[in-house]
Design an enzyme around this catalytic site. Sequence first.
Site, PDB file in Angstrom:
ATOM      1  N   ALA A  74       0.814  -1.213   0.000  1.00 49.10           N
ATOM      2  CA  ALA A  74       0.000   0.000   0.000  1.00 49.10           C
ATOM      3  C   ALA A  74       0.850   1.266   0.000  1.00 49.10           C
ATOM      4  O   ALA A  74       0.312   2.367   0.093  1.00 49.10           O
ATOM      5  CB  ALA A  74      -0.920  -0.010   1.217  1.00 49.10           C
TER       6      ALA A  74
ATOM      7  N   HIS B 283      -0.586   8.085   2.952  1.00 46.30           N
ATOM      8  CA  HIS B 283       0.762   7.957   3.524  1.00 46.30           C
ATOM      9  C   HIS B 283       1.695   8.920   2.803  1.00 46.30           C
ATOM     10  O   HIS B 283       1.773   8.909   1.568  1.00 46.30           O
ATOM     11  CB  HIS B 283       1.317   6.546   3.309  1.00 46.30           C
ATOM     12  CG  HIS B 283       0.439   5.440   3.808  1.00 46.30           C
ATOM     13  ND1 HIS B 283       0.172   5.233   5.139  1.00 46.30           N
ATOM     14  CD2 HIS B 283      -0.241   4.475   3.149  1.00 46.30           C
ATOM     15  CE1 HIS B 283      -0.613   4.182   5.276  1.00 46.30           C
ATOM     16  NE2 HIS B 283      -0.890   3.703   4.085  1.00 46.30           N
TER      17      HIS B 283
ATOM     18  N   ASN C 121       1.437  -1.763   8.389  1.00 45.03           N
ATOM     19  CA  ASN C 121       2.465  -2.622   7.782  1.00 45.03           C
ATOM     20  C   ASN C 121       3.388  -1.803   6.907  1.00 45.03           C
ATOM     21  O   ASN C 121       4.573  -2.095   6.775  1.00 45.03           O
ATOM     22  CB  ASN C 121       1.798  -3.709   6.944  1.00 45.03           C
ATOM     23  CG  ASN C 121       1.069  -4.700   7.804  1.00 45.03           C
ATOM     24  OD1 ASN C 121       1.688  -5.475   8.526  1.00 45.03           O
ATOM     25  ND2 ASN C 121      -0.251  -4.657   7.781  1.00 45.03           N
TER      26      ASN C 121
HETATM   27  N1  LIG Z   1       1.973  -4.587   3.363  1.00 38.97           N
HETATM   28  C1  LIG Z   1       0.936  -3.844   3.042  1.00 38.97           C
HETATM   29  O1  LIG Z   1       1.060  -2.846   2.318  1.00 38.97           O
HETATM   30  C2  LIG Z   1      -0.415  -4.202   3.539  1.00 38.97           C
HETATM   31  C3  LIG Z   1      -0.575  -5.288   4.362  1.00 38.97           C
HETATM   32  N2  LIG Z   1      -1.806  -5.651   4.823  1.00 38.97           N
HETATM   33  C4  LIG Z   1      -1.876  -6.823   5.691  1.00 38.97           C
HETATM   34  O2  LIG Z   1      -2.125  -7.988   4.889  1.00 38.97           O
HETATM   35  C5  LIG Z   1      -2.855  -8.965   5.642  1.00 38.97           C
HETATM   36  C6  LIG Z   1      -4.115  -9.369   4.865  1.00 38.97           C
HETATM   37  O3  LIG Z   1      -4.907  -8.206   4.641  1.00 38.97           O
HETATM   38  P1  LIG Z   1      -6.416  -8.286   4.104  1.00 38.97           P
HETATM   39  O4  LIG Z   1      -6.504  -9.205   2.951  1.00 38.97           O
HETATM   40  O5  LIG Z   1      -6.891  -6.894   3.958  1.00 38.97           O
HETATM   41  O6  LIG Z   1      -7.120  -8.930   5.381  1.00 38.97           O
HETATM   42  P2  LIG Z   1      -8.590  -9.566   5.487  1.00 38.97           P
HETATM   43  O7  LIG Z   1      -8.973  -9.495   6.906  1.00 38.97           O
HETATM   44  O8  LIG Z   1      -9.477  -8.992   4.443  1.00 38.97           O
HETATM   45  O9  LIG Z   1      -8.307 -11.090   5.088  1.00 38.97           O
HETATM   46  C7  LIG Z   1      -7.603 -12.001   5.895  1.00 38.97           C
HETATM   47  C8  LIG Z   1      -8.113 -13.395   5.582  1.00 38.97           C
HETATM   48  O10 LIG Z   1      -7.366 -14.378   6.310  1.00 38.97           O
HETATM   49  C9  LIG Z   1      -8.254 -15.427   6.594  1.00 38.97           C
HETATM   50  N3  LIG Z   1      -7.789 -16.317   7.652  1.00 38.97           N
HETATM   51  C10 LIG Z   1      -8.049 -16.269   8.977  1.00 38.97           C
HETATM   52  N4  LIG Z   1      -7.522 -17.370   9.584  1.00 38.97           N
HETATM   53  C11 LIG Z   1      -6.924 -18.104   8.626  1.00 38.97           C
HETATM   54  C12 LIG Z   1      -6.245 -19.363   8.608  1.00 38.97           C
HETATM   55  N5  LIG Z   1      -6.050 -20.073   9.719  1.00 38.97           N
HETATM   56  N6  LIG Z   1      -5.782 -19.836   7.427  1.00 38.97           N
HETATM   57  C13 LIG Z   1      -5.954 -19.148   6.295  1.00 38.97           C
HETATM   58  N7  LIG Z   1      -6.618 -17.956   6.250  1.00 38.97           N
HETATM   59  C14 LIG Z   1      -7.079 -17.447   7.403  1.00 38.97           C
HETATM   60  C15 LIG Z   1      -9.553 -14.720   6.987  1.00 38.97           C
HETATM   61  O11 LIG Z   1     -10.644 -15.605   6.819  1.00 38.97           O
HETATM   62  C16 LIG Z   1      -9.596 -13.584   5.960  1.00 38.97           C
HETATM   63  O12 LIG Z   1     -10.336 -13.932   4.825  1.00 38.97           O
HETATM   64  C17 LIG Z   1      -3.167  -8.302   6.997  1.00 38.97           C
HETATM   65  O13 LIG Z   1      -2.212  -8.700   7.962  1.00 38.97           O
HETATM   66  C18 LIG Z   1      -3.012  -6.812   6.705  1.00 38.97           C
HETATM   67  O14 LIG Z   1      -2.679  -6.077   7.850  1.00 38.97           O
HETATM   68  C19 LIG Z   1      -2.924  -4.962   4.443  1.00 38.97           C
HETATM   69  C20 LIG Z   1      -2.812  -3.864   3.633  1.00 38.97           C
HETATM   70  C21 LIG Z   1      -1.554  -3.371   3.144  1.00 38.97           C
HETATM   71  O1  LIG Z   2      -0.437  -0.192   6.079  1.00 44.22           O
HETATM   72  C1  LIG Z   2      -1.350  -0.988   5.861  1.00 44.22           C
HETATM   73  O2  LIG Z   2      -1.344  -2.147   6.306  1.00 44.22           O
HETATM   74  C2  LIG Z   2      -2.477  -0.631   4.985  1.00 44.22           C
HETATM   75  C3  LIG Z   2      -2.585   0.784   4.658  1.00 44.22           C
HETATM   76  O3  LIG Z   2      -2.130   1.649   5.353  1.00 44.22           O
HETATM   77  C4  LIG Z   2      -3.261   1.146   3.432  1.00 44.22           C
HETATM   78  O4  LIG Z   2      -3.873   0.257   2.798  1.00 44.22           O
HETATM   79  O5  LIG Z   2      -3.177   2.307   3.044  1.00 44.22           O
END
Ligand SMILES: NC(=O)C1=CN([C@@H]2O[C@H](COP(=O)(O)OP(=O)(O)OC[C@H]3O[C@@H](n4cnc5c(N)ncnc54)[C@H](O)[C@@H]3O)[C@@H](O)[C@H]2O)C=CC1
Ligand SMILES: O=C([O-])CC(=O)C(=O)O
Length: 272
Positions: free
Chosen positions: A126, A224, A194
């Site tokens: 992001a 950001h 993150n």
């Molecule tokens: N690095 C970056 O720029 C960003 C990182 N993130 C991070 O990425 C990760 C995923 O984000 P999103 O897809 O938005 O989250 P989300 O909450 O939409 O999806 C997470 C999924 O993991 C599943 N889950 C839960 N337990 C599980 C298990 N035991 N096995 C497999 N799947 C399981 C849930 O059912 C859910 O569908 C989060 O940790 C979030 O903080 C999010 C946005 C930006």
């Molecule tokens: O940092 C994150 O995990 C997600 C975030 O800020 C964004 O999606 O803008």
Amino acid sequence: MRSGRAPQRVAIAGLGAIGKAIARELDRGLDGLTLGAVASGDPEKHRAFLDGLRTTPPVVPLDQLHAHADLVIEAAPSRLLRAIVEPFVSRGRTAIVLSAAALLQNEDLIDLANLNGGQIIVPTGALIGLDAVTAAAVGTIHSVRMITRKPVDGLRGAPFIVDNGIDLDGLREPLKLFEGTAREAGKGFPANLNVAVALSLAGIGPDRTMVEIWADPGVTRNTHRIEVDADSARFAMTIENVPSDNPRTGLITPLSVIALLRKQSAALRVGT
Ligand SMILES: NC(=O)C1=CN([C@@H]2O[C@H](COP(=O)(O)OP(=O)(O)OC[C@H]3O[C@@H](n4cnc5c(N)ncnc54)[C@H](O)[C@@H]3O)[C@@H](O)[C@H]2O)C=CC1
Ligand SMILES: O=C([O-])CC(=O)C(=O)O
């Protein structure tokens, strides 16, 4: 597919805002890649989505993903980072990590990857500008600062807010919630910041990268701004992310991973 290359099998751990978008794209066809398997916290909830794909992938527990794939995309709650990444990097394979903040509590996984010829990739996700930050880090970076402004819905539930009893309801003016290091930001906002940890890993580390976090009722996008001062360049950049179905996650995040996957087999790679 480019000639002479075997297709890489990709596993996706987590079918939320990020995992689903990537699964859809892999199912449509990404050169040299196949969707080997997925893991979901609630497979029944995702049954219709999975059945709607051209090729329904096997749904397996996290600890079985490695039997189906050469590379895993970690897109799950951050507490599962180790269970997802370890089986891959210990076998000399690759893990693309979205829950970058959790890497700081699991830094030994980097040593494990190093020891076994595996690799952990943190995509730009992001954020913006990690190409320039990694280039500047080859020289000397004097300072890195990040200012994040999010709508209230993009911050709710963060441990820092809960632990400090901060009431975000009825907020009329921007409120500075936090000022400190990326390491502390990652602890206090593990599902919201993150990007701060990714920035720190690209540049001068989690203890020297400084972060401000604002709850801002005046913004509709997760915003950001990064400011970098280095011996080679000074730069500032801002990204305004349209939230996805998950208000904490910008729509651009899975696109960043898809772009990274495309680069794996491209004849022309652009950017660091
Ligand atoms: N690095 C970056 O720029 C960003 C990182 N993130 C991070 O990425 C990760 C995923 O984000 P999103 O897809 O938005 O989250 P989300 O909450 O939409 O999806 C997470 C999924 O993991 C599943 N889950 C839960 N337990 C599980 C298990 N035991 N096995 C497999 N799947 C399981 C849930 O059912 C859910 O569908 C989060 O940790 C979030 O903080 C999010 C946005 C930006
Ligand atoms: O940092 C994150 O995990 C997600 C975030 O800020 C964004 O999606 O803008």
